[in-house]
Write an enzyme that holds these catalytic residues in place. Structure first.
Site, PDB file in Angstrom:
ATOM      1  N   GLU A  81      -3.118 -25.207  18.228  1.00 41.44           N
ATOM      2  CA  GLU A  81      -1.819 -25.109  18.897  1.00 41.44           C
ATOM      3  C   GLU A  81      -0.759 -24.635  17.920  1.00 41.44           C
ATOM      4  O   GLU A  81      -0.878 -24.840  16.711  1.00 41.44           O
ATOM      5  CB  GLU A  81      -1.399 -26.484  19.430  1.00 41.44           C
ATOM      6  CG  GLU A  81      -1.947 -26.816  20.789  1.00 41.44           C
ATOM      7  CD  GLU A  81      -1.133 -26.188  21.914  1.00 41.44           C
ATOM      8  OE1 GLU A  81      -0.447 -25.166  21.696  1.00 41.44           O
ATOM      9  OE2 GLU A  81      -1.192 -26.717  23.023  1.00 41.44           O
ATOM     10  N   ASP A  82       0.283 -24.043  18.462  1.00 39.54           N
ATOM     11  CA  ASP A  82       1.434 -23.671  17.654  1.00 39.54           C
ATOM     12  C   ASP A  82       2.356 -24.865  17.475  1.00 39.54           C
ATOM     13  O   ASP A  82       2.807 -25.159  16.382  1.00 39.54           O
ATOM     14  CB  ASP A  82       2.186 -22.486  18.258  1.00 39.54           C
ATOM     15  CG  ASP A  82       2.552 -22.686  19.736  1.00 39.54           C
ATOM     16  OD1 ASP A  82       2.097 -23.662  20.367  1.00 39.54           O
ATOM     17  OD2 ASP A  82       3.293 -21.845  20.274  1.00 39.54           O
ATOM     18  N   ASP A 125       5.345 -30.728  21.423  1.00 38.25           N
ATOM     19  CA  ASP A 125       6.608 -31.457  21.565  1.00 38.25           C
ATOM     20  C   ASP A 125       6.412 -32.634  22.506  1.00 38.25           C
ATOM     21  O   ASP A 125       6.069 -33.707  22.056  1.00 38.25           O
ATOM     22  CB  ASP A 125       7.790 -30.551  21.917  1.00 38.25           C
ATOM     23  CG  ASP A 125       7.493 -29.508  22.962  1.00 38.25           C
ATOM     24  OD1 ASP A 125       6.845 -29.810  23.972  1.00 38.25           O
ATOM     25  OD2 ASP A 125       7.942 -28.378  22.773  1.00 38.25           O
ATOM     26  N   PHE A 175      14.965 -26.623  19.323  1.00 38.06           N
ATOM     27  CA  PHE A 175      14.256 -25.485  19.912  1.00 38.06           C
ATOM     28  C   PHE A 175      14.043 -24.431  18.836  1.00 38.06           C
ATOM     29  O   PHE A 175      15.006 -23.894  18.280  1.00 38.06           O
ATOM     30  CB  PHE A 175      15.017 -24.901  21.099  1.00 38.06           C
ATOM     31  CG  PHE A 175      14.129 -24.018  21.935  1.00 38.06           C
ATOM     32  CD1 PHE A 175      13.263 -24.567  22.866  1.00 38.06           C
ATOM     33  CD2 PHE A 175      14.131 -22.652  21.759  1.00 38.06           C
ATOM     34  CE1 PHE A 175      12.409 -23.758  23.611  1.00 38.06           C
ATOM     35  CE2 PHE A 175      13.292 -21.832  22.499  1.00 38.06           C
ATOM     36  CZ  PHE A 175      12.433 -22.389  23.433  1.00 38.06           C
ATOM     37  N   ARG A 207       8.698 -13.996  19.031  1.00 42.65           N
ATOM     38  CA  ARG A 207       7.362 -14.368  18.550  1.00 42.65           C
ATOM     39  C   ARG A 207       7.012 -13.692  17.226  1.00 42.65           C
ATOM     40  O   ARG A 207       6.254 -14.220  16.436  1.00 42.65           O
ATOM     41  CB  ARG A 207       6.283 -13.983  19.565  1.00 42.65           C
ATOM     42  CG  ARG A 207       6.186 -14.859  20.763  1.00 42.65           C
ATOM     43  CD  ARG A 207       4.914 -14.529  21.560  1.00 42.65           C
ATOM     44  NE  ARG A 207       5.010 -15.009  22.915  1.00 42.65           N
ATOM     45  CZ  ARG A 207       4.756 -16.249  23.295  1.00 42.65           C
ATOM     46  NH1 ARG A 207       4.407 -17.148  22.400  1.00 42.65           N
ATOM     47  NH2 ARG A 207       4.854 -16.600  24.547  1.00 42.65           N
TER      48      ARG A 207
END
Length: 178
Positions: A98-99, A102, A151, A164
């Site tokens: 996963e990146d 949260d 964020f 990205r």
């Protein structure tokens, strides 16, 4: 990026060091076993590419695309499979890459889905985790960095399909998404 970013949280060099550390941990834990890396598109693309190149043990790779965000900054809570695995994971050692984690809601759903497919083992590797944003408890074996509940974009992470391609991770300025 001008006024679109407030600050850089992790530089390109820091990310590279984190990926190398994660790869060393994965190599040690999976020595002598073939591991299937399951990347979660689109965010994990950069992490998966760099992690796979840093690993020395034999690996295979596959991809899933799931969505719970849309163009917003918070999970919608509704998970959709946009692309499923091409590989049967029964009796395989699976490492989900996963990146970012949260709330954990989407990943919790994904892990439940994958467990039903009866892998020999199922672990999670994430570049980023936001401990203060967690809504469910998830056992994450490999964590690159814990970050504040802000964020962030870059290195695969996006806002409305943008940012990205940044080689670092930065905090997105609130005026961009408010």
């Amino acid at each position: 990026m001008g006024d679109k970013l407030e600050k850089i949280l992790l530089s390109e060099a820091e990310i590279s060091e984190g990926i190398s550390r994660l790869a060393a941990e994965v190599d040690a834990d999976y020595a002598g076993r073939d591991v299937l890396l399951v990347g979660v598109l689109n965010g994990a693309l950069m992490v998966m590419a760099d992690l796979s190149r840093a690993l020395h043990n034999p690996i295979t790779m596959d991809w899933m695309a799931i969505s719970s965000y849309g163009a917003g900054t918070k999970s919608s809570g509704v998970v959709r499979i946009l692309k499923d695995l091409d590989t049967d994971i029964k009796d395989r050692h699976v490492l989900v890459v996963e990146d970012i984690i949260d709330s954990g809601l989407t990943l919790s759903w994904l892990l439940s889905n994958l467990r039903q497919r009866q892998p020999a083992s199922l672990e999670v590797c994430t570049l980023l985790r936001k401990p203060d944003a967690a809504k469910v408890e998830i056992d994450v074996k490999y964590i690159g960095f814990d970050i504040p509940n802000e964020f962030v974009v870059g290195y695969g992470l996006d806002y409305a399909h943008r940012f990205r391609n940044l080689p670092f991770i930065g905090k997105l300025a609130p005026h961009v998404y408010s």
